[in-house]
Motif scaffolding. Structure first.
Motif, mmCIF file in Angstrom:
data_model
loop_
_atom_site.group_PDB
_atom_site.id
_atom_site.type_symbol
_atom_site.label_atom_id
_atom_site.label_comp_id
_atom_site.label_asym_id
_atom_site.label_seq_id
_atom_site.Cartn_x
_atom_site.Cartn_y
_atom_site.Cartn_z
ATOM 1 N N TRP A 131 1.141 3.810 -2.932
ATOM 2 C CA TRP A 131 0.154 4.861 -3.169
ATOM 3 C C TRP A 131 0.226 5.978 -2.130
ATOM 4 O O TRP A 131 -0.639 6.835 -2.090
ATOM 5 N N SER A 176 -11.156 6.287 -2.658
ATOM 6 C CA SER A 176 -10.826 5.452 -3.812
ATOM 7 C C SER A 176 -9.393 4.950 -3.744
ATOM 8 O O SER A 176 -9.087 3.848 -4.209
ATOM 9 N N ILE A 177 -8.511 5.746 -3.156
ATOM 10 C CA ILE A 177 -7.118 5.309 -2.969
ATOM 11 C C ILE A 177 -6.975 4.538 -1.670
ATOM 12 O O ILE A 177 -6.298 3.512 -1.603
ATOM 13 N N SER A 178 -7.648 5.034 -0.628
ATOM 14 C CA SER A 178 -7.535 4.402 0.685
ATOM 15 C C SER A 178 -8.025 2.962 0.657
ATOM 16 O O SER A 178 -7.420 2.063 1.262
ATOM 17 N N LEU A 179 -9.120 2.728 -0.061
ATOM 18 C CA LEU A 179 -9.676 1.375 -0.111
ATOM 19 C C LEU A 179 -8.798 0.427 -0.912
ATOM 20 O O LEU A 179 -8.898 -0.795 -0.756
ATOM 21 N N MET A 180 -7.940 0.985 -1.781
ATOM 22 C CA MET A 180 -6.979 0.136 -2.487
ATOM 23 C C MET A 180 -6.012 -0.498 -1.501
ATOM 24 O O MET A 180 -5.586 -1.646 -1.681
ATOM 25 N N ASP A 181 -5.682 0.247 -0.429
ATOM 26 C CA ASP A 181 -4.827 -0.323 0.619
ATOM 27 C C ASP A 181 -5.485 -1.550 1.216
ATOM 28 O O ASP A 181 -4.859 -2.608 1.383
ATOM 29 N N SER A 182 -6.762 -1.398 1.551
ATOM 30 C CA SER A 182 -7.479 -2.530 2.147
ATOM 31 C C SER A 182 -7.559 -3.697 1.172
ATOM 32 O O SER A 182 -7.454 -4.860 1.574
ATOM 33 N N GLY A 183 -7.740 -3.379 -0.106
ATOM 34 C CA GLY A 183 -7.790 -4.438 -1.117
ATOM 35 C C GLY A 183 -6.484 -5.194 -1.216
ATOM 36 O O GLY A 183 -6.465 -6.433 -1.321
ATOM 37 N N ILE A 184 -5.357 -4.458 -1.169
ATOM 38 C CA ILE A 184 -4.041 -5.108 -1.244
ATOM 39 C C ILE A 184 -3.807 -5.986 -0.023
ATOM 40 O O ILE A 184 -3.327 -7.127 -0.132
ATOM 41 N N PRO A 191 0.800 -1.233 0.000
ATOM 42 C CA PRO A 191 0.000 0.000 0.000
ATOM 43 C C PRO A 191 0.825 1.272 0.000
ATOM 44 O O PRO A 191 0.324 2.336 -0.372
#
Length: 623
Positions: A177, A238-246, A174
């Motif tokens: 990003w 939209s960027i923060s949730l990418m962390d959770s996805g990773i 994460p």
């Protein structure tokens, strides 16, 4: 992981509490590991031909014990977290408020109240999760993961390597990003603070908005700000949730691949079924601390976004520095005020508001300053010696004072009179040392006020401002602000002297009546009389008044002037005046025009000359 050194330094004073939180977190992690191992052993027993029920009972008891211990530790952890959060938030807000007091008006004039409120309230609140949860969780994650990977390595080093790679991917993936996330986070915080400022501004100006039918227009502005905040919030998410996805992807893949390798090794005969069960139950446990770390990071990200504003405020240096060490001996309220060749400017290259102004007030004399708009009357109020002052040092603009001099001997009374915008109130601020002069010196009792402690300086002065501020507290506490240790009898005596005792007694709860937000339930005259009572109660040797009777009717003004005559006896009084009725106590009038002394003398002598004072008298007579 994301560690900001400056934010970590804010934990000073609570680090032992953080260590205890880490210890509890590690103990909780140990319970999870023990529970996983016991469960694996219990399931392994179930696969045996003959089940050892005695051993199974002990394993079940051990699992139940781990659950009970973990429940208690989680409860203790929450209690510890709340206590630690309360301590750090209180300490940080105290530091921030203390710094605001040190910075004074020079800093606040360029900041919106709503923005400062957002920083002190929401910003600090957001930092709670980062400082008290995220930072300890970093240590918990590192130690717990290391222990679990060590256990996995004893079972199967290929599985351990896979889990290590997955954990590293979940921790550092994460961070790719971070730059974009930080940028959007700061934009989100700026939009949030702006919306808060606009909302607070609208609430404070509600009467004005209603009076001008501007409520709908203001509502549309707030709607646009709200929509802007919404868009920036969604961009951040939209960027923060990418962390959770990773993190979720790394957790799922890491666990699945680790178990798959374990199954393959069991099939090939290189791994026992019991070890596979341990891998099955503990592989997911390897990622639990990482998941908690990610959760705390998102919870504290608002505070991290607000951190630049918090750190900027803590790093700001006061324009007026409290470096004085001298003591000023005051005997019997005897204090003199001196102004000598003062220059004061709103900015460095301003045209002076007072040019080469010099005069002396002899013992027993009272002086009133009268002048045209912008003539610098308020500026003269200070004790200055060859002073130059600018509100924005280094900037361009017209000086408010330039080479102004005068002296007010102890017990004398000086009035500054002139149209709005002449800088009268600025003079009072210089004397109170809310600002420092650019050139020259301000003296009380012959001592440069920069050599006095600010607290000692302001103990020498009582002030009645034109714009009175009463706090959301009882009337009694608002008056007692001038003398915190005053008795109720002293408070009421001061109120009687200021002609406000009667109306206070008629309020619903008398002196215990809450003044309310900005004291809007009181009239302007009532607020001004309470401010007079506050100044009377303080009983300082220097009394400053900025048109102290401007909001009073004729009857109350006469009563208050009589009270002023009693209270001002023996004190050094400097008054800013806009009308002749307030000059009755003055011994002398100083007329300012275009930053220069246009005239000076007793009221009677000035009436014999053509000039501003005569014009002012004639205009007052017509009204």
């Amino acid at each position: 992981m994301m560690i900001q050194r400056r934010l970590f330094l804010l934990t000073e004073g609570i680090r032992m509490a953080l260590v205890r939180r880490i210890a509890i977190g590690l103990a909780i992690g140990g319970c999870y590991i023990a529970q996983g191992l016991l469960t694996a052993l219990l399931v392994a027993d179930m696969f045996k031909t003959t089940i050892a029920w005695d051993q199974a009972v002990w394993l079940l008891a051990g699992i139940a014990c781990m659950l009970a211990v973990r429940t208690y530790l989680v409860w203790r952890q929450e209690i510890s977290a709340k206590k630690t959060a309360g301590i750090i938030k209180g300490a940080l807000r105290q530091r921030l408020f203390g710094r605001l007091l040190e910075l004074g008006p020079y800093h606040l004039q360029d900041e919106r109240t709503g923005h400062i409120q957002s920083t002190l309230v929401d910003g600090v609140e957001g930092l709670e999760a980062y400082l008290t949860s995220y930072l300890p969780q970093i240590a918990i994650t590192v130690f717990s993961s290391a222990v679990l990977l060590g256990i996995m390595a004893t079972l199967s080093w290929p599985v351990a390597l896979v889990l290590l790679a997955a954990i590293l991917a979940a921790l550092f993936g994460p961070r790719l990003w971070d730059c974009l996330l930080s940028s959007r986070g700061f934009n989100h915080w700026a939009s949030y603070a702006k919306f808060q400022s606009q909302l607070l501004d609208s609430l404070q100006g509600m009467i004005t908005l209603k009076a001008f039918n501007a409520g709908v227009r203001r509502g549309e502005e707030l709607k646009r700000e709200s929509q802007s905040l919404y868009r920036k919030t969604m961009k951040q998410l939209s960027i923060s949730l990418m962390d959770s996805g990773i993190v979720g992807l790394a957790t799922a893949l890491g666990s699945a691949i680790a178990v798959g390798i374990g199954v393959f090794q069991v099939a090939s005969g290189s791994l026992e079924i019991g070890s596979l069960l341990m891998i099955l139950f503990l592989s997911a446990e390897c990622f639990r601390p990482v998941g908690d770390l990610n959760k705390h990071w998102h919870a504290g990200f608002l505070g991290v976004s607000a951190a630049p504003g918090i750190l900027e405020l803590l790093d700001s240096r006061p324009y007026v520095r409290d470096e004085g060490t001298k003591k000023l001996a005051v005997a019997g309220n005897v204090v003199s005020v001196e102004v000598d060749h003062v220059t004061f400017a709103y900015s460095e290259t301003s045209a002076p508001a007072a040019l080469d102004v010099s005069f002396k007030i002899e013992p027993g004399e009272t002086v009133a300053l009268v002048g045209y708009s912008g003539s610098g009357k308020s500026t003269i109020v200070q004790l200055l010696d060859s002073v130059r002052f600018a509100y924005e040092p280094g900037a361009s603009g017209r000086p408010a004072l330039s080479d102004v001099s005068f002296r007010v001997d102890s017990g004398r009374k000086l009035a500054l009179v002139g149209p709005s915008g002449a800088g009268k109130s600025t003079c009072l601020q210089l004397l109170m040392r809310f600002w420092d002069v650019t050139e020259g010196a301000v003296r009380i009792g012959g001592v440069d006020i920069r050599k006095l402690k600010l607290e000692e300086l302001r103990e020498l002065i009582s002030i009645v401002p034109q714009d009175v501020y009463l706090f959301h507290a009882s009337i009694r506490e608002n008056i007692r602000l001038g003398k915190p240790e005053a008795t109720d009898m002293e408070v009421e005596a001061a109120a009687a002297a200021a002609c406000c005792h009667e109306f206070i007694e008629q309020l619903p709860d008398g002196y215990e009546t809450n003044a309310g937000e900005r004291a809007v339930q009181l009239s302007g005259g009532q607020r001004q009389r309470i401010a007079l009572a506050r100044a009377f109660l303080k009983d300082a040797p220097i009394l400053l008044m900025d048109e102290a009777t401007s909001n009073l009717d004729a009857d109350n003004e006469h009563s208050v002037q009589q009270a002023l005559a009693r209270v001002a006896k023996g004190k050094t009084v400097i008054m800013i005046a806009h009308r002749l009725s307030t000059l009755r106590l003055m011994d002398e009038v100083l007329v300012l025009k275009d930053g220069k002394v246009a005239d000076r003398g007793a009221k009677e002598s000035l009436l014999q000359k053509e000039g501003f004072y005569l014009s002012m008298t004639q205009a007052d007579a017509k009204t």
